[in-house]
Design a protein around this motif. Structure first.
Motif, mmCIF file in Angstrom:
data_model
loop_
_atom_site.group_PDB
_atom_site.id
_atom_site.type_symbol
_atom_site.label_atom_id
_atom_site.label_comp_id
_atom_site.label_asym_id
_atom_site.label_seq_id
_atom_site.Cartn_x
_atom_site.Cartn_y
_atom_site.Cartn_z
ATOM 1 N N THR A 262 0.416 -1.442 0.033
ATOM 2 C CA THR A 262 -0.161 0.586 -0.011
ATOM 3 C C THR A 262 0.775 0.761 0.033
ATOM 4 O O THR A 262 0.617 2.381 -0.505
ATOM 5 C CB THR A 262 -0.532 -0.102 1.167
ATOM 6 O OG1 THR A 262 -1.538 -1.229 1.230
ATOM 7 C CG2 THR A 262 -2.113 0.863 1.026
ATOM 8 N N VAL A 263 1.638 0.813 0.732
ATOM 9 C CA VAL A 263 3.049 2.049 0.970
ATOM 10 C C VAL A 263 3.988 1.818 0.009
ATOM 11 O O VAL A 263 4.717 0.849 0.914
ATOM 12 C CB VAL A 263 2.959 2.541 2.691
ATOM 13 C CG1 VAL A 263 3.865 3.798 2.702
ATOM 14 C CG2 VAL A 263 1.547 3.105 2.887
ATOM 15 N N SER A 264 5.245 2.983 -0.213
ATOM 16 C CA SER A 264 6.260 2.650 -0.804
ATOM 17 C C SER A 264 7.397 2.261 0.427
ATOM 18 O O SER A 264 6.763 2.351 1.049
ATOM 19 C CB SER A 264 6.622 3.156 -2.220
ATOM 20 O OG SER A 264 7.468 4.785 -0.579
ATOM 21 N N PRO A 265 8.863 1.317 -0.306
ATOM 22 C CA PRO A 265 9.818 1.146 0.836
ATOM 23 C C PRO A 265 10.437 2.341 0.767
ATOM 24 O O PRO A 265 11.599 2.311 1.615
ATOM 25 C CB PRO A 265 10.169 -0.224 0.516
ATOM 26 C CG PRO A 265 9.903 0.245 -0.899
ATOM 27 C CD PRO A 265 9.124 0.917 -1.216
ATOM 28 N N LYS A 266 10.442 3.663 0.490
ATOM 29 C CA LYS A 266 11.670 4.875 0.169
ATOM 30 C C LYS A 266 11.583 4.602 2.254
ATOM 31 O O LYS A 266 12.735 5.599 2.108
ATOM 32 C CB LYS A 266 10.863 5.912 0.260
ATOM 33 C CG LYS A 266 9.275 6.463 1.078
ATOM 34 C CD LYS A 266 9.412 8.055 0.830
ATOM 35 C CE LYS A 266 8.018 8.668 1.372
ATOM 36 N NZ LYS A 266 7.462 10.069 0.338
ATOM 37 N N HIS A 267 10.780 4.130 3.504
ATOM 38 C CA HIS A 267 11.216 4.312 5.299
ATOM 39 C C HIS A 267 12.605 3.920 5.120
ATOM 40 O O HIS A 267 13.293 4.276 6.183
ATOM 41 C CB HIS A 267 10.006 4.275 5.559
ATOM 42 C CG HIS A 267 9.625 2.822 5.711
ATOM 43 N ND1 HIS A 267 8.861 2.160 4.442
ATOM 44 C CD2 HIS A 267 9.986 2.393 6.191
ATOM 45 C CE1 HIS A 267 8.684 1.097 4.575
ATOM 46 N NE2 HIS A 267 9.463 0.846 5.778
ATOM 47 N N LEU A 268 12.546 3.506 3.785
ATOM 48 C CA LEU A 268 14.016 2.640 4.341
ATOM 49 C C LEU A 268 15.284 2.847 4.076
ATOM 50 O O LEU A 268 15.927 3.129 4.839
ATOM 51 C CB LEU A 268 14.387 1.032 3.191
ATOM 52 C CG LEU A 268 13.357 -0.238 3.770
ATOM 53 C CD1 LEU A 268 13.477 -1.159 2.799
ATOM 54 C CD2 LEU A 268 13.439 -0.612 5.163
ATOM 55 N N LEU A 269 14.884 4.466 2.536
ATOM 56 C CA LEU A 269 16.394 4.733 2.835
ATOM 57 C C LEU A 269 16.007 6.307 3.262
ATOM 58 O O LEU A 269 16.867 7.137 3.899
ATOM 59 C CB LEU A 269 16.515 5.274 1.354
ATOM 60 C CG LEU A 269 16.857 4.286 0.606
ATOM 61 C CD1 LEU A 269 16.806 4.651 -0.876
ATOM 62 C CD2 LEU A 269 18.599 3.364 1.472
ATOM 63 N N LEU A 270 14.696 6.640 3.414
ATOM 64 C CA LEU A 270 14.234 8.380 4.566
ATOM 65 C C LEU A 270 13.282 7.785 5.646
ATOM 66 O O LEU A 270 12.001 7.662 5.196
ATOM 67 C CB LEU A 270 13.700 8.810 3.523
ATOM 68 C CG LEU A 270 14.610 9.635 2.919
ATOM 69 C CD1 LEU A 270 13.725 10.212 1.971
ATOM 70 C CD2 LEU A 270 15.455 10.330 3.295
ATOM 71 N N PRO A 271 14.358 7.122 7.031
ATOM 72 C CA PRO A 271 12.781 7.545 7.529
ATOM 73 C C PRO A 271 11.555 8.310 8.194
ATOM 74 O O PRO A 271 12.089 8.853 7.981
ATOM 75 C CB PRO A 271 13.941 6.789 8.825
ATOM 76 C CG PRO A 271 14.848 6.650 8.220
ATOM 77 C CD PRO A 271 14.975 7.196 7.415
ATOM 78 N N GLN A 272 10.221 8.047 8.743
ATOM 79 C CA GLN A 272 9.892 8.831 8.841
ATOM 80 C C GLN A 272 10.118 9.768 9.695
ATOM 81 O O GLN A 272 9.648 10.946 9.608
ATOM 82 C CB GLN A 272 8.458 7.993 9.215
ATOM 83 C CG GLN A 272 7.789 7.818 8.284
ATOM 84 C CD GLN A 272 6.261 6.597 8.671
ATOM 85 O OE1 GLN A 272 5.803 6.571 10.392
ATOM 86 N NE2 GLN A 272 5.112 6.087 8.101
ATOM 87 N N SER A 273 10.921 9.626 10.482
ATOM 88 C CA SER A 273 11.852 10.515 11.737
ATOM 89 C C SER A 273 12.433 9.696 11.808
ATOM 90 O O SER A 273 13.271 8.655 12.556
ATOM 91 C CB SER A 273 10.777 10.195 12.333
ATOM 92 O OG SER A 273 11.185 11.831 13.668
ATOM 93 N N GLU A 274 13.322 10.772 12.097
ATOM 94 C CA GLU A 274 14.829 9.710 12.513
ATOM 95 C C GLU A 274 15.951 11.339 13.480
ATOM 96 O O GLU A 274 16.002 12.034 12.677
ATOM 97 C CB GLU A 274 15.962 9.487 10.908
ATOM 98 C CG GLU A 274 16.813 10.753 10.336
ATOM 99 C CD GLU A 274 17.321 10.147 8.817
ATOM 100 O OE1 GLU A 274 18.042 9.533 9.101
ATOM 101 O OE2 GLU A 274 16.946 10.789 8.148
ATOM 102 N N VAL A 275 16.864 10.415 13.911
ATOM 103 C CA VAL A 275 17.668 11.474 14.679
ATOM 104 C C VAL A 275 19.027 11.534 13.889
ATOM 105 O O VAL A 275 19.848 10.950 13.801
ATOM 106 C CB VAL A 275 18.136 10.808 15.745
ATOM 107 C CG1 VAL A 275 19.375 11.564 17.181
ATOM 108 C CG2 VAL A 275 16.981 10.484 17.206
ATOM 109 N N LEU A 276 19.182 12.957 13.483
ATOM 110 C CA LEU A 276 20.832 13.216 12.955
ATOM 111 C C LEU A 276 21.361 13.469 13.624
ATOM 112 O O LEU A 276 22.648 13.038 13.642
ATOM 113 C CB LEU A 276 20.127 14.668 11.788
ATOM 114 C CG LEU A 276 19.196 14.605 11.458
ATOM 115 C CD1 LEU A 276 18.964 15.749 10.589
ATOM 116 C CD2 LEU A 276 19.292 13.476 10.081
#
Ligand code: SF4
Ligand code: SF4
Length: 361
Positions: A56-70
């Motif tokens: 349903t949703v693309s796998p882009k979160h594997l490269l760009l997580p919904q939220s990440e600590v920089l």
């Protein structure tokens, strides 16, 4: 002779366990209960059901997580009592090798469209780069087109190899695996999967039929030019965006949308320490471009829709030479009010130049 390998359906679990043994965290499509049942890419463990459905949703979160600590920071007082932020930790080197199983060609092409601004611009994003380097993409070819996807309009197709390390074709009793990159070749060489032999010909025939099942694609060559002409035509964009709720669903499900916001959250020890977060954002939301002064260059939903569509079909192609839409159709399927990017691009192309220019003046 082909070097394709054959993966029997009843050996899928063993193969994924083997990949875990090589150090990969495996993600695969999995059913998720909710208001509406959906399929999402989630970590796979032995015993999980193996789904081959389009997610349903693309796998882009594997490269760009919904939220990440920089990074983490701490506020300290200097000699003159001035407060300054001290950088504590850089998390960019923490990405784990990840294997994405059963993405679709539009998902894998989507990665290549995000790669360009994140890796090939003036600066490479170190967080993204580390994840991309560690990602191995096993893509399942589509055996036919479907109603809402239009990958072949945008330069792709049901067996496009761009962005994939291995292409897999479902021939009912199993999958035929074809290595596309060196990473994919290495993974197959490390497996004990048998050579595909005659199954390879079956896979080729299925792929040919999948291409034949597609409707004829319209010519989108004029799209960048027409969308630029229409940039200030508020009448056109007001009409196209009339039903839009500014919910952002179209951007969150999209494999090629990569807008984000940065925020600082104080979390630790008396609020002196905190984290800098990068989180998904949506250009369809009013606040996305609101400035501290209160001025908003895209206050109207018509302007926001214009920005989104024109970025994908005019601005991005100008910078990177291809559309930034892989034609996955998710924004079409999941827009609650039925706004269809295909209709908008075709309407823009159909509008005579004079009409677009008249409306600008
Ligand atoms: S704009 Fe829509 S069709 Fe294009 S890649 Fe994004 S979600 Fe898919
Ligand atoms: S999903 Fe539809 S309603 Fe929601 S912001 Fe996108 S175009 Fe508008």
């Amino acid at each position: 002779m082909s070097n394709d390998r054959f993966l029997a359906k009843d050996a899928l679990g063993d193969f994924l366990c083997h990949c875990q043994g090589l150090g990969y965290t495996v993600y695969s499509p999995q059913k998720q209960e909710g208001v509406r049942e959906s399929v999402v890419f989630a970590p796979w463990q032995k015993g999980c059901e193996i789904q081959l459905a389009k997610a349903t949703v693309s796998p882009k979160h594997l490269l760009l997580p919904q939220s990440e600590v920089l990074f983490r920071f701490r506020h300290e007082k200097g000699e003159e009592g001035k407060s300054s932020a001290v950088h504590l930790e850089d998390t960019s080197q923490q990405a784990q090798p990840t294997l994405l199983f059963a993405a679709r060609p539009c998902d894998a092409r989507g990665f290549t469209m995000v790669d360009r601004p994140y890796l090939q611009g003036l600066y490479a994003d170190p967080y993204y780069a580390k994840r991309r380097e560690g990602l191995c993409v096993l893509t399942l070819c589509c055996n036919s087109g479907c109603e809402s996807c239009f990958c072949h309009w945008t330069g792709g197709g049901p067996s496009s190899p761009e962005g994939s390390d291995i292409l897999m074709t479902d021939i009912a009793e199993g999958l035929v695996l074809q290595a596309i990159t060196e990473k994919g070749r290495k993974l197959l060489a490390q497996s004990d999967l048998p050579e595909a032999g005659a199954a390879s010909d079956q896979a080729t025939e299925l792929r040919r039929k999948a291409w034949q099942s597609l409707d004829k694609a319209p010519d989108l060559t004029e799209a960048p030019h027409k969308l630029k002409e229409l940039a200030d035509n508020l009448d056109f964009w007001t009409e196209q965006s009339r039903a839009c709720l500014s919910c952002g669903a179209c951007t969150y499900v999209c494999p090629t949308c990569y807008c984000f916001s940065i925020s600082d959250e104080r979390r630790f020890s008396g609020m002196e320490e905190g984290v800098r977060l990068r989180s998904w954002d949506t250009c369809m939301a009013r606040h996305f471009t609101e400035e501290a002064s209160g001025h908003n260059p895209r206050a109207l939903k018509a302007q926001r829709l214009q920005n989104r569509i024109s970025h994908k079909y005019a601005g991005y192609p100008e910078n990177w030479g291809s559309f930034s839409c892989s034609g996955c159709g998710r924004c079409v399927t999941h827009c609650p009010v039925g706004i269809d990017i295909r209709h908008i691009v075709l309407a823009a192309i159909a509008l005579p130049d004079t009409q677009a220019k008249e409306a600008r003046s």
